[in-house]
Design a protein around this motif. Sequence first.
Motif, PDB file in Angstrom:
ATOM      1  N   VAL A  79      67.146 -13.213  91.060  1.00 36.61           N
ATOM      2  CA  VAL A  79      65.822 -13.715  90.682  1.00 36.61           C
ATOM      3  C   VAL A  79      65.935 -15.203  90.360  1.00 36.61           C
ATOM      4  O   VAL A  79      66.687 -15.594  89.475  1.00 36.61           O
ATOM      5  CB  VAL A  79      65.275 -12.939  89.452  1.00 36.61           C
ATOM      6  N   SER A  80      65.178 -16.024  91.088  1.00 39.14           N
ATOM      7  CA  SER A  80      65.249 -17.470  90.835  1.00 39.14           C
ATOM      8  C   SER A  80      64.283 -17.907  89.743  1.00 39.14           C
ATOM      9  O   SER A  80      64.561 -18.865  89.027  1.00 39.14           O
ATOM     10  CB  SER A  80      64.982 -18.268  92.106  1.00 39.14           C
ATOM     11  N   HIS A  81      63.152 -17.235  89.640  1.00 39.31           N
ATOM     12  CA  HIS A  81      62.225 -17.536  88.550  1.00 39.31           C
ATOM     13  C   HIS A  81      61.339 -16.334  88.284  1.00 39.31           C
ATOM     14  O   HIS A  81      61.080 -15.524  89.158  1.00 39.31           O
ATOM     15  CB  HIS A  81      61.400 -18.806  88.812  1.00 39.31           C
ATOM     16  N   CYS A  82      60.940 -16.244  87.027  1.00 36.12           N
ATOM     17  CA  CYS A  82      60.161 -15.101  86.571  1.00 36.12           C
ATOM     18  C   CYS A  82      59.207 -15.591  85.498  1.00 36.12           C
ATOM     19  O   CYS A  82      59.598 -16.375  84.631  1.00 36.12           O
ATOM     20  CB  CYS A  82      61.113 -14.044  86.004  1.00 36.12           C
ATOM     21  N   TYR A  83      57.964 -15.171  85.569  1.00 26.85           N
ATOM     22  CA  TYR A  83      56.984 -15.646  84.592  1.00 26.85           C
ATOM     23  C   TYR A  83      55.840 -14.657  84.442  1.00 26.85           C
ATOM     24  O   TYR A  83      55.601 -13.817  85.301  1.00 26.85           O
ATOM     25  CB  TYR A  83      56.449 -17.027  84.968  1.00 26.85           C
ATOM     26  N   GLY A 117      64.204 -12.059  84.530  1.00 30.34           N
ATOM     27  CA  GLY A 117      64.486 -13.441  84.889  1.00 30.34           C
ATOM     28  C   GLY A 117      65.963 -13.787  84.862  1.00 30.34           C
ATOM     29  O   GLY A 117      66.393 -14.739  85.513  1.00 30.34           O
ATOM     30  N   ASN A 152      62.582 -13.794 101.164  1.00 22.73           N
ATOM     31  CA  ASN A 152      62.155 -14.198  99.831  1.00 22.73           C
ATOM     32  C   ASN A 152      60.868 -13.451  99.520  1.00 22.73           C
ATOM     33  O   ASN A 152      59.905 -13.546 100.273  1.00 22.73           O
ATOM     34  CB  ASN A 152      61.914 -15.705  99.780  1.00 22.73           C
ATOM     35  N   VAL A 189      66.513 -27.555  92.824  1.00 20.44           N
ATOM     36  CA  VAL A 189      65.678 -26.737  93.693  1.00 20.44           C
ATOM     37  C   VAL A 189      66.488 -26.444  94.950  1.00 20.44           C
ATOM     38  O   VAL A 189      66.490 -27.239  95.895  1.00 20.44           O
ATOM     39  CB  VAL A 189      64.348 -27.454  94.053  1.00 20.44           C
ATOM     40  N   ALA A 194      58.183 -12.166  89.699  1.00 21.25           N
ATOM     41  CA  ALA A 194      59.607 -12.498  89.809  1.00 21.25           C
ATOM     42  C   ALA A 194      59.941 -12.778  91.269  1.00 21.25           C
ATOM     43  O   ALA A 194      59.728 -11.922  92.129  1.00 21.25           O
ATOM     44  CB  ALA A 194      60.470 -11.356  89.277  1.00 21.25           C
ATOM     45  N   LYS A 200      58.814 -28.817  98.400  1.00 25.06           N
ATOM     46  CA  LYS A 200      58.737 -29.052  96.961  1.00 25.06           C
ATOM     47  C   LYS A 200      58.971 -30.527  96.714  1.00 25.06           C
ATOM     48  O   LYS A 200      59.901 -31.115  97.257  1.00 25.06           O
ATOM     49  CB  LYS A 200      59.788 -28.210  96.234  1.00 25.06           C
ATOM     50  N   GLY A 249      65.226 -30.214  87.307  1.00 20.69           N
ATOM     51  CA  GLY A 249      65.958 -29.022  87.699  1.00 20.69           C
ATOM     52  C   GLY A 249      66.405 -29.086  89.144  1.00 20.69           C
ATOM     53  O   GLY A 249      65.930 -29.911  89.919  1.00 20.69           O
ATOM     54  N   ARG A 262      59.899 -31.334  83.872  1.00 22.51           N
ATOM     55  CA  ARG A 262      61.220 -30.725  83.885  1.00 22.51           C
ATOM     56  C   ARG A 262      62.091 -31.434  84.899  1.00 22.51           C
ATOM     57  O   ARG A 262      61.598 -32.092  85.805  1.00 22.51           O
ATOM     58  CB  ARG A 262      61.169 -29.238  84.192  1.00 22.51           C
TER      59      ARG A 262
END
Length: 160
Positions: A94-98, A89, A69, A58, A113, A152, A56, A54
């Motif tokens: 919310v920055s990321h959700c899975y 999400g 956080n 950050v 999340a 990261k 993206g 990906r």
Amino acid sequence: MSLSDFDRALIAATQGGLPLVERPYEAVGAVLGVSCTQVRERLAQMLEEGLVRRIGAVPNHYRLGFTANGMTVWDVDDDRVDDLGAVVGALPGVSHCYRRPRRLPGWRYNLFAMVHGRGREAVQAQTEEIAALLGEACHAHEILYSSAILKKTGLRLRGD
């Protein structure tokens, strides 16, 4: 799959992140001596080929003033977790959700999340909003607060 000289140069030029300028692909292209179109097209091909997972942004949440956080973890009905996860999400904080598999008996949570706030009170308030949104489909939740900033990194060439 073998990398071309251009691929190696492109990876080397972007592995520390895209330049923080108005036209980052043009800046990378200028370094490599190619057009921004060539940079974008090759990165798109790398995505299609699976060389890159990906591309993206950050953001550094701490520099933006979001110092609290919390990874919120939720025990949500399995038959609703995908639909509810999409809604969670899309929330502004919310920055990321899975979805993740449960690890019973010790870990019952299947929806994660990451929530960001300017303080723990803000994270707690957002978590309460998520709980209300999930309603009866949610059976339990927790907030796991970040205790360190993790670096990261992107795609790296061996030896770099």
